[in-house]
Design a protein around this motif. Structure first.
Motif, PDB file in Angstrom:
ATOM      1  N   VAL A 406       0.779  -1.134  -0.243  1.00  0.00           N
ATOM      2  CA  VAL A 406       0.021  -0.024  -0.011  1.00  0.00           C
ATOM      3  C   VAL A 406       0.961   1.129  -0.043  1.00  0.00           C
ATOM      4  N   PHE A 407       2.075   1.279   0.532  1.00  0.00           N
ATOM      5  CA  PHE A 407       2.862   2.329   0.811  1.00  0.00           C
ATOM      6  C   PHE A 407       3.287   2.815  -0.621  1.00  0.00           C
ATOM      7  N   TRP A 408       3.441   1.749  -1.405  1.00  0.00           N
ATOM      8  CA  TRP A 408       4.105   2.147  -2.946  1.00  0.00           C
ATOM      9  C   TRP A 408       2.978   3.036  -3.549  1.00  0.00           C
ATOM     10  N   GLY A 409       1.901   2.927  -3.320  1.00  0.00           N
ATOM     11  CA  GLY A 409       0.848   3.782  -4.073  1.00  0.00           C
ATOM     12  C   GLY A 409       1.136   5.220  -3.649  1.00  0.00           C
ATOM     13  N   PHE A 410       1.391   5.559  -2.160  1.00  0.00           N
ATOM     14  CA  PHE A 410       1.685   6.879  -1.822  1.00  0.00           C
ATOM     15  C   PHE A 410       2.954   7.366  -2.379  1.00  0.00           C
ATOM     16  N   ALA A 411       4.085   6.260  -2.541  1.00  0.00           N
ATOM     17  CA  ALA A 411       5.366   6.750  -3.151  1.00  0.00           C
ATOM     18  C   ALA A 411       5.324   7.103  -4.451  1.00  0.00           C
ATOM     19  N   TYR A 412       4.177   6.376  -5.014  1.00  0.00           N
ATOM     20  CA  TYR A 412       4.011   6.546  -6.734  1.00  0.00           C
ATOM     21  C   TYR A 412       3.341   8.120  -6.997  1.00  0.00           C
TER      22      TYR A 412
END
Length: 477
Positions: A406-412
């Motif tokens: 889920v954190f990769w969504g924020f990073a993207y």
């Protein structure tokens, strides 16, 4: 019932419960190990992603550039690709490898070559064609080598590989030869970033309904998140560990590095592996084992089409997973190599084993369900106690495996779409988590294909293609 018989039955029940509990604990332990391994890798990738720093561009005039475009039935995209590459890399020679196409690819390339002397056709015919992308790249390598002027400094010649639908960012060549990349004489190859240029297409399936278009948009978006966030983090981590991987689109290799591979026995004129489903990643392994440095440049990107068809997507990813499994044969060489650091070896092994771990989890899941179901029927009290004791730990492992995705969504969102809100970043993160489950499907399909001896290389059809041209190539095992 006699006391002795009763005691014997109780002992047998206790033994069954004990064995079932032991198996369940082993499964929990294995899953915890897998999740722990995943979390360590994720943390390293995440840290590298957040702390990556761009380098100053180099001077592309110091090198000779040759961009290779493998094509097999690519009439839908090849003209647009050549026009785009001529604009973004005007100093480069463009070499189109026609792998015995059955459409108008050859005619379109010849027409472009008639207008531009820096466009060249490398024609291949069966039975020597359609035997894999590695063989096609090797044909271009031999053609380029033969046509270089005598006395050319081959260390200043760079061969780039671009997919038939690939488009380079303007200024890519300057960034690829920056002082930390090909500007260093020990750098053998550079991989640049990849993005999906149709990620913001609101109507990927014209004429179809809202649901079909929503699913297609989500699939393309997830591919974009995968390449621009998760894969970038992985490559930046690999840049630290000295184990950068090369991809099939956007790799740039120094000609002398390729020459060094052809010096190996049985590889004259063939620097790229010809019987491999992941010839790109394997070529990177070969270069690193030969002592060359590889690096990743995030400042430059190549764009490509994100697939909108789930069937074509699964076909592509199954080939990738199967190619990944084929790389297991490199394990011994990597572990013995003095050119890999300890962390580099650990990272490579993680990559090698990822599809294997997925297959094992797929196999263990029904075993775990079966044990639990049998326990609930035969020994409900003991099983309920076991679940009460260890269930929270399994739930915690599930949450820990979910949150990093889920954190990769924020990073993207922060890196690519800072104009979007945090709620959108959360939505993308949840979709990334769901999207990641395709790994279990493609890894299992790849394992079945390997067991059946099916090693054919199937071209991924473009979104604009309506029919399949040609059959998959049967590679030797």
């Amino acid at each position: 019932m006699p006391d002795a018989l009763h005691e014997w039955i109780v002992l047998r029940q206790d033994a069954v419960v004990w064995v079932a509990g032991l198996i369940s604990l082993a499964l929990v332990g294995y899953m915890a190990l897998v999740f722990g391994r995943f979390l360590v890798y994720w943390a390293g990738s995440r840290h590298a992603f957040r702390h990556g720093r761009p380098a100053e561009p180099g001077d592309p005039a110091a090198f000779r550039w040759h961009l290779v475009i493998p094509c097999r039935d690519e009439e839908a995209v090849v003209t647009q690709t050549l026009d785009g590459l001529r604009t973004s890399a005007p100093e480069a020679h463009l070499w189109v490898i026609d792998d015995d196409s059955e459409d108008a690819t050859r005619e379109l390339v010849l027409a472009a070559a008639a207008r531009d002397p820096r466009i060249h056709l490398v024609q291949r015919r069966r039975p020597h064609a359609r035997i894999g992308k590695g063989a096609a790249l090797n044909a271009a390598y031999r053609e380029i080598s033969a046509r270089l002027p005598e006395g050319t400094d081959r260390s200043r010649v760079v061969i780039g590989v671009v997919d038939a639908d690939g488009q380079l960012d303007p200024g890519t060549l300057a960034r690829v030869c920056n002082p930390k990349a090909l500007g260093r004489p020990d750098t053998g190859a550079v991989q640049i970033g990849v993005r999906m240029r149709n990620a913001d297409d609101e109507l990927p399936l014209p004429g179809r309904g809202r649901l079909a278009n929503a699913l297609a948009r989500a699939l393309v978006r997830m591919q974009d998140v995968e390449f621009q966030a998760t894969n970038t983090g992985m490559q930046l981590l690999r840049r630290r560990t000295g184990s950068v991987g090369l991809g099939g689109n956007g790799q740039f290799v120094r000609l002398t590095a390729l020459d060094s591979l052809t010096a190996e026995e049985g590889r004259a004129g063939r620097p790229w592996p010809e019987r491999a489903l992941l010839e790109d990643y394997e070529s990177g392994l070969d270069l690193r084992l030969a002592g060359w440095r590889l690096t990743h440049v995030t400042e430059a990107q190549v764009s490509q089409e994100g697939l909108i068809s789930p069937r074509r997507f699964l076909t592509q990813r199954t080939r990738w997973a199967q190619g990944n499994m084929q790389c297991l044969r490199y394990t011994g060489r990597v572990l013995r190599s003095p050119h890999y650091t300890a962390t580099g070896k650990a990272e490579v092994l993680y990559t090698f084993l990822q599809p294997v771990v997925c297959v094992l989890l797929v196999l263990l899941f029904p075993v775990s369900l079966g044990i639990t179901g049998a326990g609930l029927v035969l020994f409900p009290e003991e099983t309920a106690e076991f679940q009460l004791r260890f269930g929270p730990w399994m739930l915690l492992a599930f949450v820990l495996a979910t949150l990093p995705m889920v954190f990769w969504g924020f990073a993207y969102r922060r890196a690519v779409h800072p104009d979007r809100g945090r709620l959108t970043g959360l939505l993308w993160g949840v979709l990334v988590w769901l999207y990641a489950y395709h790994l279990f499907v493609v890894a299992t399909r790849a394992a079945v294909r390997m067991l059946l001896g099916r090693n054919g290389w199937a071209k991924t059809r473009r979104n604009a293609e309506k029919t399949t041209l040609g059959a998959p190539t049967a590679l030797e095992s």
